[in-house]
Design an enzyme around this catalytic site. Sequence first.
Site, PDB file in Angstrom:
ATOM      1  CG  HIS A  47      -1.808  -1.414   0.921  1.00 33.35           C
ATOM      2  ND1 HIS A  47      -2.933  -1.318   0.336  1.00 33.35           N
ATOM      3  CD2 HIS A  47      -2.219  -2.063   1.502  1.00 33.35           C
ATOM      4  CE1 HIS A  47      -3.812  -2.156   0.884  1.00 33.35           C
ATOM      5  NE2 HIS A  47      -2.705  -3.148   1.706  1.00 33.35           N
TER       6      HIS A  47
ATOM      7  CG  HIS B 185      -4.766 -10.678   2.663  1.00 33.95           C
ATOM      8  ND1 HIS B 185      -5.372 -11.247   3.142  1.00 33.95           N
ATOM      9  CD2 HIS B 185      -4.655  -9.231   2.905  1.00 33.95           C
ATOM     10  CE1 HIS B 185      -6.219  -9.938   3.073  1.00 33.95           C
ATOM     11  NE2 HIS B 185      -6.084  -8.460   2.669  1.00 33.95           N
TER      12      HIS B 185
ATOM     13  CG  ASN C 262      -8.707  -6.628   7.109  1.00 31.47           C
ATOM     14  OD1 ASN C 262      -9.180  -8.761   7.990  1.00 31.47           O
ATOM     15  ND2 ASN C 262      -9.928  -6.790   6.342  1.00 31.47           N
TER      16      ASN C 262
ATOM     17  CG  ASP D 113      -1.386  -6.166   3.917  1.00 37.76           C
ATOM     18  OD1 ASP D 113      -1.931  -4.779   3.395  1.00 37.76           O
ATOM     19  OD2 ASP D 113      -2.498  -6.923   4.382  1.00 37.76           O
TER      20      ASP D 113
END
Length: 446
Positions: A59, A231, A277, A304
Amino acid sequence: MTTYLLTGARPLGGDPTDVLVADGVVAALGAEASRGSGVHVVDADGLVLLPGLVDLHTHLREPGREDAETVESGTRAAALGGFTAVHAMANTSPAQDTAGVVEQVWRLGRDAGWCDVHPVGAVTVGLAGEQLAELSAMARSAAAVRMFSDDGRCVHDPVVMRRALEYVKAFDGVVAQHAQEPRLTEGAQMHEGVVSAELGLTGWPAVAEEAIVARDVLLAEHVGSRLHVLHLSTAGSVEIVRWAKARGIDVTAEVTPHHLMLTDDLVRGYDPRFKVNPPLRTADDVEAVRQGLADGTIDTVGTDHAPHPREDKDCEWGAAAFGMTGLETALSVVQAVMVDTGRLTWSDVARVMSSAPARIGRVPGHGRPIAVGEPANLTLVDPAARRVVVPEEQATASVNSPFAGRELPGRVVATFLRGRATVLDGTLVEAGASVERASGRHGAHA
Ligand SMILES: NC(=O)N[C@@H](CC(=O)O)C(=O)O
């Protein structure tokens, strides 16, 4: 362009050899790799040489959340972590759901120059899960998108998921699913189990992930398309993917470094650094994902990397954002839990962190063998080094690392992007900076 001679490096952890990096490629190996004048020598004695790492799950937050990360800061972090290519997730603001936005992110990555940035396209408009985004326009754009994901949200409508899987076949794309059944996880704060019951926090049950993974492998089989599961975090998901692969379904799966190392026990301290998450799971789940990675059921490690500004993490558990940084610690975590325990060799690490993700993301020039004539996308690692993680010293603009204060093995000494050193002696090399100055200033690593 500077020519580099890496002396005594161990490609994929094998026997020491000299490696000459010139004109953007691996120019010579062994006795053929000679010093010559003007060659910058890197003492790589005892260091492991890997193909540059590729992340399918980063991200970068730009556009929209530059207070958490920018393409510039995130790709600096990537280079320091040994990455030569990252996939920038689509949950930006505006979302990466048009050719215009993915091209913008791709250009920002190219201009920053620290690693290749491959934008992920959103599956649905605004990640709302209803209407397919302009997948084909994103695929045909300068960003040449091949991976599509609403990550952060699940494409929960089976009809929308089916259409997306059918649609991406036209350009050899892949749908990367964030497997989370929304109704089963309403208000969820952590893994549903003994610890959540004790703490009185709303649980995120394993079945909410497994139900979507099971549905999606069947949908992928039905339409004959390519599915990537992001994930993966539960023992049950590993079993489903193992079953699907045995059946010949075209599915690949990813695990994060944090799901390989940490458990939901850490939530007991209510420190939001451990809020993520999918959530941290049980020790049995951690063992299952390690086993899945070791036996090839899980194809790749994806970071992630999810940076968040302090105000979104320095608050009570319930109000805190989900997510952890990871680019600058991923390789060390994999070394600690998989290599130093004898479960993976360095050659396996090259597979799960470079060649497999490059293949899944259809990234040309990365994840290649270390051989003469191949693009010099390379990472040089010192496996004997140890360091304590200090988030404030990292290049990422955010400090939400779950590994803060932990001692981890391994250190990225150098990263080469098409023959240009982005990192030398563990330090970023600014474009145009004199290499001699950069390495002189920080001293030799060995
Ligand atoms: N992994 C996370 O905990 N957070 C991700 C999105 C997501 O996958 O939920 C983020 O963008 O912050």
